[in-house]
Design a protein around this motif. Structure first.
Motif, PDB file in Angstrom:
ATOM      1  N   LEU A  20      10.981  45.165 -33.626  1.00  0.00           N
ATOM      2  CA  LEU A  20      10.014  44.275 -33.851  1.00  0.00           C
ATOM      3  C   LEU A  20      10.080  42.937 -33.520  1.00  0.00           C
ATOM      4  CD1 LEU A  20       7.072  44.127 -35.058  1.00  0.00           C
ATOM      5  CD2 LEU A  20       7.834  43.697 -37.440  1.00  0.00           C
ATOM      6  N   VAL A  21      11.356  42.314 -34.001  1.00  0.00           N
ATOM      7  CA  VAL A  21      11.742  41.000 -33.541  1.00  0.00           C
ATOM      8  C   VAL A  21      11.644  40.859 -31.842  1.00  0.00           C
ATOM      9  CG1 VAL A  21      13.455  39.186 -33.522  1.00  0.00           C
ATOM     10  CG2 VAL A  21      13.285  40.684 -35.588  1.00  0.00           C
ATOM     11  N   ASN A  22      12.300  41.958 -31.189  1.00  0.00           N
ATOM     12  CA  ASN A  22      12.347  41.808 -29.859  1.00  0.00           C
ATOM     13  C   ASN A  22      10.763  41.884 -29.297  1.00  0.00           C
ATOM     14  OD1 ASN A  22      13.455  42.060 -27.236  1.00  0.00           O
ATOM     15  ND2 ASN A  22      13.381  44.240 -27.226  1.00  0.00           N
ATOM     16  N   GLU A 254      24.811  44.977 -18.343  1.00  0.00           N
ATOM     17  CA  GLU A 254      24.830  43.475 -17.841  1.00  0.00           C
ATOM     18  C   GLU A 254      23.740  42.836 -18.243  1.00  0.00           C
ATOM     19  OE1 GLU A 254      25.377  43.729 -13.730  1.00  0.00           O
ATOM     20  OE2 GLU A 254      27.656  43.967 -13.836  1.00  0.00           O
ATOM     21  N   ASP A 255      22.509  43.715 -18.202  1.00  0.00           N
ATOM     22  CA  ASP A 255      21.235  42.935 -18.481  1.00  0.00           C
ATOM     23  C   ASP A 255      20.483  43.355 -19.650  1.00  0.00           C
ATOM     24  OD1 ASP A 255      21.504  41.723 -15.834  1.00  0.00           O
ATOM     25  OD2 ASP A 255      20.313  43.166 -14.883  1.00  0.00           O
ATOM     26  N   TYR A 256      20.631  44.108 -20.437  1.00  0.00           N
ATOM     27  CA  TYR A 256      20.028  44.895 -21.404  1.00  0.00           C
ATOM     28  C   TYR A 256      20.918  45.282 -22.599  1.00  0.00           C
ATOM     29  CZ  TYR A 256      16.078  44.927 -18.226  1.00  0.00           C
ATOM     30  OH  TYR A 256      15.235  44.945 -17.398  1.00  0.00           O
ATOM     31  N   LEU A 257      22.044  44.500 -22.873  1.00  0.00           N
ATOM     32  CA  LEU A 257      23.324  44.997 -23.926  1.00  0.00           C
ATOM     33  C   LEU A 257      22.629  44.774 -25.294  1.00  0.00           C
ATOM     34  CD1 LEU A 257      25.863  45.822 -24.364  1.00  0.00           C
ATOM     35  CD2 LEU A 257      26.469  43.633 -24.582  1.00  0.00           C
ATOM     36  N   PHE A 258      21.826  43.791 -25.704  1.00  0.00           N
ATOM     37  CA  PHE A 258      21.305  43.533 -26.959  1.00  0.00           C
ATOM     38  C   PHE A 258      19.634  43.745 -27.093  1.00  0.00           C
ATOM     39  CE2 PHE A 258      25.620  41.324 -27.002  1.00  0.00           C
ATOM     40  CZ  PHE A 258      26.293  42.062 -28.028  1.00  0.00           C
ATOM     41  N   THR A 259      19.223  43.236 -26.085  1.00  0.00           N
ATOM     42  CA  THR A 259      17.777  43.152 -26.059  1.00  0.00           C
ATOM     43  C   THR A 259      17.160  43.908 -24.904  1.00  0.00           C
ATOM     44  OG1 THR A 259      17.587  41.095 -25.036  1.00  0.00           O
ATOM     45  CG2 THR A 259      17.442  41.267 -27.641  1.00  0.00           C
ATOM     46  N   GLY A 260      15.784  44.225 -24.787  1.00  0.00           N
ATOM     47  CA  GLY A 260      15.259  44.787 -23.700  1.00  0.00           C
ATOM     48  C   GLY A 260      13.869  44.032 -23.349  1.00  0.00           C
ATOM     49  N   GLU A 261      12.983  44.858 -22.660  1.00  0.00           N
ATOM     50  CA  GLU A 261      11.717  44.465 -22.344  1.00  0.00           C
ATOM     51  C   GLU A 261      10.560  44.801 -23.608  1.00  0.00           C
ATOM     52  OE1 GLU A 261      11.160  42.898 -19.605  1.00  0.00           O
ATOM     53  OE2 GLU A 261      12.819  43.296 -18.485  1.00  0.00           O
ATOM     54  N   GLY A 262      11.208  45.351 -24.506  1.00  0.00           N
ATOM     55  CA  GLY A 262      10.337  45.729 -25.342  1.00  0.00           C
ATOM     56  C   GLY A 262       9.984  47.194 -25.620  1.00  0.00           C
ATOM     57  N   LEU A 263      10.019  47.594 -26.947  1.00  0.00           N
ATOM     58  CA  LEU A 263       9.614  49.054 -27.187  1.00  0.00           C
ATOM     59  C   LEU A 263       8.356  49.584 -26.876  1.00  0.00           C
ATOM     60  CD1 LEU A 263      10.785  51.510 -28.822  1.00  0.00           C
ATOM     61  CD2 LEU A 263       9.648  50.998 -31.022  1.00  0.00           C
ATOM     62  N   GLY A 264       8.648  50.718 -26.005  1.00  0.00           N
ATOM     63  CA  GLY A 264       7.247  51.216 -25.469  1.00  0.00           C
ATOM     64  C   GLY A 264       6.812  50.508 -24.082  1.00  0.00           C
ATOM     65  N   TYR A 265       7.771  49.558 -23.445  1.00  0.00           N
ATOM     66  CA  TYR A 265       7.382  49.096 -22.274  1.00  0.00           C
ATOM     67  C   TYR A 265       7.351  50.248 -21.010  1.00  0.00           C
ATOM     68  CZ  TYR A 265       7.239  45.343 -18.714  1.00  0.00           C
ATOM     69  OH  TYR A 265       6.781  44.751 -17.777  1.00  0.00           O
ATOM     70  N   PHE A 266       8.434  51.181 -21.154  1.00  0.00           N
ATOM     71  CA  PHE A 266       8.474  52.063 -20.050  1.00  0.00           C
ATOM     72  C   PHE A 266       8.069  53.389 -20.694  1.00  0.00           C
ATOM     73  CE2 PHE A 266      11.814  48.684 -19.188  1.00  0.00           C
ATOM     74  CZ  PHE A 266      11.411  48.240 -17.756  1.00  0.00           C
ATOM     75  N   THR A 267       7.433  53.441 -21.590  1.00  0.00           N
ATOM     76  CA  THR A 267       7.130  54.887 -22.217  1.00  0.00           C
ATOM     77  C   THR A 267       5.713  55.293 -21.809  1.00  0.00           C
ATOM     78  OG1 THR A 267       8.306  54.239 -24.250  1.00  0.00           O
ATOM     79  CG2 THR A 267       6.743  56.158 -24.360  1.00  0.00           C
ATOM     80  N   PHE A 268       5.670  56.651 -21.689  1.00  0.00           N
ATOM     81  CA  PHE A 268       4.386  57.049 -20.957  1.00  0.00           C
ATOM     82  C   PHE A 268       3.396  56.830 -21.949  1.00  0.00           C
ATOM     83  CE2 PHE A 268       7.271  60.478 -19.468  1.00  0.00           C
ATOM     84  CZ  PHE A 268       7.537  60.105 -18.201  1.00  0.00           C
ATOM     85  N   GLY A 269       2.031  56.282 -21.578  1.00  0.00           N
ATOM     86  CA  GLY A 269       0.859  55.978 -22.501  1.00  0.00           C
ATOM     87  C   GLY A 269       0.779  54.707 -22.636  1.00  0.00           C
ATOM     88  N   SER A 270       1.522  53.764 -22.140  1.00  0.00           N
ATOM     89  CA  SER A 270       1.704  52.314 -22.578  1.00  0.00           C
ATOM     90  C   SER A 270       0.804  51.482 -21.199  1.00  0.00           C
ATOM     91  CB  SER A 270       2.915  51.732 -22.797  1.00  0.00           C
ATOM     92  OG  SER A 270       3.874  51.782 -21.609  1.00  0.00           O
ATOM     93  N   ARG A 271       0.432  52.022 -20.357  1.00  0.00           N
ATOM     94  CA  ARG A 271      -0.101  51.506 -19.045  1.00  0.00           C
ATOM     95  C   ARG A 271      -1.389  50.635 -19.564  1.00  0.00           C
ATOM     96  NH1 ARG A 271       0.695  52.367 -13.911  1.00  0.00           N
ATOM     97  NH2 ARG A 271       1.783  54.267 -14.472  1.00  0.00           N
TER      98      ARG A 271
END
Length: 401
Positions: A20-22, A254-271
């Motif tokens: 949620l913070v991310n 290297e790029d996503y050790l602690f944080t990412g683009e956000g939960l659901g960003y690459f998940t089916f249905g979030s388009r």
């Protein structure tokens, strides 16, 4: 919820807070976060509903068993019909597009197609979903047959041959591989508990061997194509692991050790909410990266993804504990199914993003309520006595009709 492992509850709460913070820091749409939560935690809701059902309804798992048999027949018959009618028949159209998601069978190292074969979608919109679902249903059924006290009739043994035929028709190599491995595991466990039963081993083996031999004699060309498809798993596994895990993991660290683009960003249905892109298309990395762990790491970071893996593995351990505690009951059957099925999916997710497929995960968890159910009587030292299930030809609801 009180039967859910405390480790799972604590780690899941930590994951929700961190994601949620991310999410807030990334400024993503709240709908995208909802899609991510759905894929991550909705299966647990189905498990709790199943647990409530089997705890409150007498012979609840017997009813589930008959439902599973019915759906295998429906899904399998549809797939076989698609193969018989051919991929250009309108029955194989998905969203008005002919043969979408069907695809030809395996390719050789040079990319040459095996002609005359294709992978059906059955009642689903993608052949992969079909393979994953049919593996889940068949493995649940076989676990139930082996560890429950259901009356094993000739019809049930014949339907096992149908189950295997549908697995072959799906063309899903991982489905067959994990069904074989899972079946070996449950048979070894059963033999350690009850000794070796020659009848239980010989009858299914003869049926399966006879069915395969009959298919080879009837359609040798098709049988050879199917064999080539499934035999290719031997060389495909190391190649898929290298491309989907070993090569992309360096980019994740290297790029996503602690944080990412956000939960659901690459998940089916979030388009609809600004996401939905395939991780291997949106993130520049070595290899392909078609893996649940790689997708989840790109969304929430490697550390949070590992935390979620540990949380769900605690449910696997809970299932093993329930099986050992209530051996000889349908509770043990459902718990053992979940533990082995979940471990198979964890391995499978390294070669395909199976945990992004909510149909498969919710279905598997919905069959696994025994893992977190409340068993009567409450005295934990007493193994519950389960009434003998009805005949497979006379489901429990027949008496009330």
């Amino acid at each position: 919820m009180k039967n859910v492992p405390s480790v799972f509850v604590l780690l899941s709460a930590l994951v929700i807070v961190l994601t949620l913070v991310n999410h807030l820091s990334a400024g993503n749409h709240i709908g995208m976060y909802g899609i991510g939560l759905r894929a991550t935690f909705l299966p647990l809701v189905y498990m709790l509903l199943c647990a409530r059902y089997v705890s409150a309804v007498e012979n609840g798992y017997d009813r589930i068993f008959f439902c599973v048999n019915a759906w295998i027949l429906i899904i399998g018959s549809m797939a076989i019909l698609q193969v018989l009618l051919g991929k250009d028949h309108p029955i194989n159209s998905v969203w008005g597009t002919s043969a979408l998601g069907v695809g030809d069978f395996a390719t050789t190292e040079k990319g040459l197609l095996i002609r005359g074969m294709f992978r059906p979608t059955s009642i689903f919109t993608h052949t992969g979903k079909f393979g994953q679902v049919i593996f889940t249903l068949v493995f649940f059924k076989w676990c139930y047959l082996l560890f429950s006290r259901v009356k094993r009739s000739s019809l049930l043994y014949a339907l096992m041959l149908f189950d295997l035929a549908v697995i072959f028709v799906s063309g899903q190599r991982a489905a067959l591989m994990f069904l074989v491995l899972g079946t070996i595991m449950i048979n070894v466990i059963h033999m350690r508990e009850h000794g070796v039963s020659l009848r239980k081993i010989v009858i299914p083996s003869v049926l399966i061997a006879g069915g395969l031999m009959g298919a080879w004699v009837a359609r040798p060309g098709m049988a050879q194509a199917v064999f080539d498809r499934f035999a290719s798993v031997i060389t495909a596994v190391p190649v898929r692991l290298e491309g989907n895990v070993w090569l992309p993991i360096e980019t994740m660290l290297e790029d996503y050790l602690f944080t990412g683009e956000g939960l659901g960003y690459f998940t089916f249905g979030s388009r609809l909410f600004g996401g939905g892109a395939q991780v291997y298309q949106a993130v520049k990395m070595e290899g392909l990266g078609e893996s649940s762990f790689i997708r989840l790491s790109a969304e929430v970071g490697v550390v949070v993804a590992l935390t979620l893996v540990v949380a769900y593995f605690s449910l696997v351990l809970r299932g093993i504990g329930m099986f050992m505690k209530y051996q000889g009951t349908v509770v043990a059957s459902g718990s053992l199914f979940f533990s082995i099925w979940a471990m198979c999916l964890m391995l499978w997710s390294n070669t395909a993003d199976v945990f992004a497929n909510s149909i498969v995960t919710t279905m598997g968890f919905a069959l696994s309520g025994a893992t977190v159910c409340r068993v009567q009587p409450d005295n934990e030292d007493e193994v519950p006595e389960i009434s003998p299930p009805p005949s497979p030809l006379h489901p429990p609801w027949v008496a009330s009709i």
